[in-house]
Design an enzyme around this catalytic site. Sequence first.
Site, PDB file in Angstrom:
ATOM      1  N   ASP A  26      59.012  91.731  40.416  1.00  0.00           N
ATOM      2  CA  ASP A  26      57.889  92.188  41.225  1.00  0.00           C
ATOM      3  C   ASP A  26      58.074  93.682  41.499  1.00  0.00           C
ATOM      4  O   ASP A  26      58.962  94.322  40.942  1.00  0.00           O
ATOM      5  CB  ASP A  26      57.763  91.362  42.512  1.00  0.00           C
ATOM      6  CG  ASP A  26      58.991  91.457  43.415  1.00  0.00           C
ATOM      7  OD1 ASP A  26      59.802  92.402  43.256  1.00  0.00           O
ATOM      8  OD2 ASP A  26      59.132  90.591  44.292  1.00  0.00           O
ATOM      9  N   PHE A  27      57.275  94.239  42.366  1.00  0.00           N
ATOM     10  CA  PHE A  27      57.323  95.683  42.600  1.00  0.00           C
ATOM     11  C   PHE A  27      58.619  96.142  43.249  1.00  0.00           C
ATOM     12  O   PHE A  27      58.918  97.335  43.261  1.00  0.00           O
ATOM     13  CB  PHE A  27      56.106  96.137  43.418  1.00  0.00           C
ATOM     14  CG  PHE A  27      56.131  95.668  44.846  1.00  0.00           C
ATOM     15  CD1 PHE A  27      56.621  96.486  45.855  1.00  0.00           C
ATOM     16  CD2 PHE A  27      55.673  94.409  45.188  1.00  0.00           C
ATOM     17  CE1 PHE A  27      56.659  96.046  47.167  1.00  0.00           C
ATOM     18  CE2 PHE A  27      55.695  93.966  46.491  1.00  0.00           C
ATOM     19  CZ  PHE A  27      56.193  94.788  47.501  1.00  0.00           C
TER      20      PHE A  27
END
Length: 147
Positions: A26-27
């Site tokens: 994810d980020f």
Amino acid sequence: MSAPTAGTFEGREHRLPVRVYYEDTDFTGLVYHGSYVRFFERGRSDFLRAAGVGHAELMDGPSPLAFVVADMSLRWLKPARIDDALTVRTLYERVQGPRLIIDQRITRGDETLCEARVTAVCIHPDGRPRRPTPLLVEKVRPWLAPA
């Protein structure tokens, strides 16, 4: 050209090495929770492949069969990160009617990162539950827990 590995068996446990890629994160750079579900799916599928059971042959046989996940319980313990080398460990515990009960975990070295308890159900192509074929049971029997 060599074929991708389907992992190996160590006793009853199937072990599939996986690498964490950018697309799995994810980020924050940690593995996205849904990626663990994909890793577990690969472990279950490659367990069957290594045991001599191919999904395509199950569907193309005289008594077509597929699988659906009816229940999955996951517990995340520690995060995995990009470039980590992980191992998906899969134990097929038992066949119970149309159900296959499976325990899985993802490890990084000796650390357990995520655990799963999965109930997969054998189905007809139209979606109705069905018992596994005798050939399927015969192929997985050596890896099931002792009765």
